[in-house]
Design a protein around this motif. Structure first.
Motif: not given
Lengths: 202, 202
Positions: A32-42
């Protein structure tokens, strides 16, 4: 605020790395966008400049999987015949951490692909190409007497792909039962089993 | 309004049928309360009396998959040895429409299972049980001289499961290339390949 064009270029690799990490941990079901964002810290907002839709994120993930598979290091193709088949099958198996992540993502992609006619056709074509890549080496093996003269190289390729992908799945779920040496020994036993010099039974 | 207790019982089978239909069409990646409600022609609110959470819906789907797999019709186990192995492998393959739906749902479940430690352990245990079920028949086959005396029945079982599950995946994506007769011929060739009476090559 959208990133400046230079930042955007520079960040593309970070995004791909984060997408890969999410896929390796959670599969396409957890992408999900949320999971990828969390992995990047953005923020997910930042990420939407790259992936305006879930579909765009999935398309990028599938491209990345193709690209990393095509670019993975491979064994030398030592000679004609079964020696090359062996190298090709070993190149598929989850023998290293990187191979394991890639295989885990491929297996995960099957759920997605089975639910989408276009992706299912892509996957069927991928299997056709994989068999076509193996087939000439089985033909050479037949010429060398390494497989029975009556064997069909296309069917041997289908059987080899079946055996290898089924081993991938078992090994992903039970790496303790299928460490590297066991997987390699199973490939060697499998290839030995299709060598000839025995009476046909059928 | 919640359904009356009698209706609730009566409706349980309808719910399971709708869950199965959604899984067969869209896999676990497409399993949502909304999709099941749409398949039944009811509101998601009604369905929440059965599945208060997504997790409850997934748990029911996995139970249903186990149950339908356990209850599927099976071939007679004709005799000891490879004849029984053959019947067991054919019982796995997607040879009929029902078998195809069940296999498609199993393959889909791997994405979910790889992302969840508990489900991954369940799947590893399921593979262990499947190998254990095949193993005594390979032992009998060894006693009958149908497989080499030096063969390890546990490894033969692992190889047979690998071959069969890999064939399942290829056949699901390309049923035109792998119709029933081709799948059966591949199983027969595979079993013929592990029969002995040839000099060891390794």
């Amino acid at each position: 605020m959208p990133p400046a064009p230079g930042d955007r270029e520079a960040r593309r690799d970070d995004v791909s790395r984060a997408v890969w990490q999410v896929l390796a941990d959670k599969g396409f079901g957890g992408l999900t966008l949320r999971a990828v964002a969390a992995a990047m810290g953005v923020s997910t907002g930042m990420l939407m400049h790259y992936f305006p839709t879930k579909r765009a994120l999935i398309a990028h993930a599938l491209d990345l999987l193709e690209k990393r598979t095509a670019e993975r290091p491979r064994r030398d193709r030592p000679a004609d015949g079964l020696a090359t088949v062996r190298a090709m099958l070993l190149d598929i198996l989850p023998l290293t951490e990187g191979d394991t992540a890639r295989n885990r993502i491929w297996v995960s992609s099957w759920d997605l692909a089975l639910a989408d006619d276009g992706l299912a056709t892509d996957q069927a074509d991928r299997y056709t190409r994989l068999r076509s890549t193996l087939r000439p080496h089985f033909e050479a093996a037949r010429g060398l007497g390494e497989v029975p003269a009556a064997a069909d190289p296309e069917q041997l390729a289908a059987t080899a792909v079946a055996f290898t992908h089924g081993l991938v799945v078992q090994a992903l779920f039970d790496p303790g039962r299928f460490p590297e040496d066991v997987q390699i020994a199973m490939v060697d036993d499998f290839l030995a089993s299709i060598t000839p010099s025995r009476p046909a039974r059928r």
